[in-house]
Design an enzyme around this catalytic site. Structure first.
Site, mmCIF file in Angstrom:
data_model
loop_
_atom_site.group_PDB
_atom_site.id
_atom_site.type_symbol
_atom_site.label_atom_id
_atom_site.label_comp_id
_atom_site.label_asym_id
_atom_site.label_seq_id
_atom_site.Cartn_x
_atom_site.Cartn_y
_atom_site.Cartn_z
ATOM 1 N N GLU A 205 0.689 -1.274 -0.001
ATOM 2 C CA GLU A 205 0.004 0.022 -0.065
ATOM 3 C C GLU A 205 0.852 1.286 0.063
ATOM 4 O O GLU A 205 0.999 2.088 1.078
ATOM 5 C CB GLU A 205 -0.824 -0.006 1.284
ATOM 6 N N GLU A 393 -5.464 -8.745 0.742
ATOM 7 C CA GLU A 393 -6.190 -8.327 1.979
ATOM 8 C C GLU A 393 -7.720 -8.329 1.742
ATOM 9 O O GLU A 393 -7.915 -7.527 0.665
ATOM 10 C CB GLU A 393 -5.637 -7.076 2.692
HETATM 11 C C1 GBH Z 1 -4.680 -2.166 5.394
HETATM 12 O O1 GBH Z 1 -4.777 -0.946 5.236
HETATM 13 C C2 GBH Z 1 -3.180 -2.545 5.974
HETATM 14 O O2 GBH Z 1 -2.546 -3.164 4.960
HETATM 15 C C3 GBH Z 1 -3.330 -3.335 7.084
HETATM 16 O O3 GBH Z 1 -2.027 -3.152 7.718
HETATM 17 C C4 GBH Z 1 -4.385 -2.733 7.949
HETATM 18 O O4 GBH Z 1 -4.332 -3.384 9.357
HETATM 19 C C5 GBH Z 1 -5.775 -3.208 7.290
HETATM 20 O O5 GBH Z 1 -5.770 -2.670 6.001
HETATM 21 C C6 GBH Z 1 -7.039 -2.526 8.093
HETATM 22 O O6 GBH Z 1 -7.063 -1.146 8.283
HETATM 23 O O7 GBH Z 1 -9.727 6.585 9.644
HETATM 24 O O8 GBH Z 1 -10.972 7.510 7.658
HETATM 25 O O9 GBH Z 1 -8.709 8.648 8.121
HETATM 26 C C7 GBH Z 1 -5.838 -0.106 4.876
HETATM 27 C C8 GBH Z 1 -5.511 1.315 4.376
HETATM 28 C C9 GBH Z 1 -5.371 3.619 5.336
HETATM 29 C C10 GBH Z 1 -7.372 2.518 5.374
HETATM 30 C C11 GBH Z 1 -5.768 4.673 6.378
HETATM 31 C C12 GBH Z 1 -7.861 3.511 6.559
HETATM 32 C C13 GBH Z 1 -7.763 5.688 7.184
HETATM 33 C C14 GBH Z 1 -8.912 6.425 7.003
HETATM 34 N N1 GBH Z 1 -6.044 2.129 5.555
HETATM 35 N N2 GBH Z 1 -7.283 4.602 6.359
HETATM 36 S S1 GBH Z 1 -9.574 7.423 8.086
#
Ligand code: GBH
Length: 487
Positions: A205, A393
């Site tokens: 990512e 994922e």
């Molecule tokens: C993935 O990220 C990761 O690869 C993994 O490590 C993680 O545990 C899993 O998904 C579940 O989250 O709070 O509205 O500002 C997902 C990408 C990036 C999605 C940050 C959520 C924050 C949105 N994430 N994003 S917000």
């Protein structure tokens, strides 16, 4: 039909409840039902033979053992220990303690019946300084994990970088040297693990360790830099991937499959008609221009360069030869879609705003849209025709509560996953080269800035005792795997 009065409804409901508990003779529910004719309902929901089922985790989220075996600090150790950066000040110091409990975790995988496990390596366990002298004890930990997986007939899929960057690397992703250090680290990993590991993912990512770390500040290192710096950082991210691919291929002991785990934004057409489908495809290409599009096309597309104008990154000769290296597979992390409709504008699409009433899972950002799994695969395949794809994922958080008898009835997660698999099945049935699925996550773990407040596991973890409990979703996933079908 006349409306039932409240009392009548109560009577009907009570009768139904009473019936549900009794075992009725079969004819009571209709002799003509397909079940009675011996139909195999699941046959239509079977996945292709050899489809790979797995679970995913990441080093900093599960390992703990932050200071053990000579591990150097990562940017996430520093970020999580900085007051105010994570929920409740939570850190990954201990997490699931998989550093010590990895054998227990391999047994969880074995009980599920998975064929594969997607794990990541802590770069600073192997190179405490990020480069230079390797730490034998760090590599040994991964040797033990990998040997344990193989002894249990589980194929490891190894991600080299899932956000925990060695803190010693000066400037982090702001520095081009970090991309080079990643290439050297990848070469070392290939030399030492490719006798047993044949599937590698470079990075996880891009947007999370570039934009979210250096522009939004929500993730490590928590900076808020201007766009010009961010564009350069993005470039260093994809360059690291490219150098990593080259290094793994050049140093592998035998044939290996190399890809990455990317969370390209997924666009689903509002209505499944030709014009909206094409709009979703255009959105996929444009909105992912700094990352997946650049990898697949070996260049920054003109629209992106036009959009960032004077903030365009410095690109050196040979960068795109590396970045555009052919991949054996594209891994796609999928959580939620955006909806797109065709528009009579230069870009040709509109991303629809979700109404306030739109449903979401326990993490507010996981808006419900299981067709994301299908469109993630279809858009990428129709645009770029990768040889193979994996869902690297997919999963969701749930407000899991452990009952006194040790159960977790995570019906909402089960609903989310079953719907996702239904759309995954559609992609497989239509002949897209989707080879496997990794559920996020094997067990509850350190959810980055959300700390331990969001649980994504199909095994519940009591973080006080480190005891693991299978949730209802684990039982369900085991059945999916056993039948190789949506159940
Ligand atoms: C993935 O990220 C990761 O690869 C993994 O490590 C993680 O545990 C899993 O998904 C579940 O989250 O709070 O509205 O500002 C997902 C990408 C990036 C999605 C940050 C959520 C924050 C949105 N994430 N994003 S917000």
């Amino acid at each position: 039909m006349k409306d039932l009065t409240r009392r009548q409804f109560g009577t009907v409901a009570a009768a139904a409840a009473a019936l549900a508990g009794t075992s009725l003779p079969k004819f009571a529910f209709g002799q003509a039902s397909q079940a009675d004719q011996g139909a195999d309902h699941n046959s239509v929901r079977k996945f292709p033979e050899g489809f790979l089922w797995g679970c995913a985790t990441a080093s900093y989220q599960i390992e703990g053992g932050a200071k053990e075996g000579g591990r150097g600090p990562s940017n996430w150790d520093i970020f999580s220990h900085t007051p105010g950066k994570t929920h409740n000040g939570d850190t990954g110091d201990v997490a699931d303690d998989s550093y010590h409990l990895y054998k227990t975790d391999v047994q969880l995988l074995k009980n599920l019946g998975v064929q594969t496990y997607r794990m990541s390596l802590s770069w600073s366990r192997i190179f405490p300084e990020g480069k230079g002298q390797a730490n034998a004890a760090g590599l040994d930990y991964y040797n033990r994990v990998i040997d344990e997986l193989l002894a249990n007939n589980i194929t490891p899929y190894v991600t080299l970088f899932h956000w925990d960057l060695p803190a010693a690397l000066k400037g982090g992703w702001q520095s081009r040297d970090t991309s080079k250090a990643f290439g050297d680290y990848a070469a070392y990993v290939a030399q030492n693990l490719s006798d047993r590991v044949t599937h590698f993912m470079t990075t996880n990512e891009f947007v999370c360790f570039t934009d979210l770390g250096y522009q939004v500040g929500q993730f490590a290192p928590g900076l808020k830099l201007p766009l010009k710096d961010v564009c350069q950082i993005r470039h260093h991210g994809i360059l690291a991937h490219g150098l990593g691919v080259q290094a793994i291929r050049a140093n592998a002991k035998g044939p290996v499959q190399v890809g990455l785990a990317e969370n390209a934004q997924v666009f689903a057409p509002v209505i499944e008609t030709e014009e909206h489908i094409r709009a979703a495809q255009r959105a996929t290409r444009l909105m992912n221009a700094p990352f997946l599009t650049a990898l697949m096309e070996g260049k920054y597309i003109d629209e992106y360069l036009h959009q960032i104008g004077p903030n365009a990154p410095k690109v050196e000769a040979g960068d795109f030869a590396a970045i555009g290296s052919p991949l054996d597979f594209v891994g796609h992390n999928v959580y939620q879609p955006a909806y797109v409709s065709a528009a009579n504008t230069p870009i040709g699409f509109t991303i629809e705003k979700l109404p306030d009433s739109y449903p979401h899972m326990f993490s507010p950002w996981i808006t419900l849209g299981p067709e994301a799994v299908y469109w993630a695969i279809r858009n990428v395949c129709d645009l770029w025709h990768p040889k193979a794809m994996f869902i690297t994922e997919n999963g969701c958080s749930s407000d899991d509560k452990l009952t006194p008898d040790g159960k977790i009835n995570d019906i909402d997660r089960l609903m989310f996953l079953r719907n996702s698999l239904t759309h995954l099945h559609r992609a497989a049935a239509e002949g897209y080269p989707i080879k496997g699925y990794f559920l996020w996550s094997l067990l509850d773990n350190y959810e980055w800035a959300d700390g331990y407040s969001k649980r994504f596991g199909i095994h519940y973890v009591d973080f006080k005792t480190e005891k693991r409990y299978p949730k209802l979703s684990a039982e369900w996933y085991g059945e999916v795997i056993k039948q190789n079908a949506v159940v």
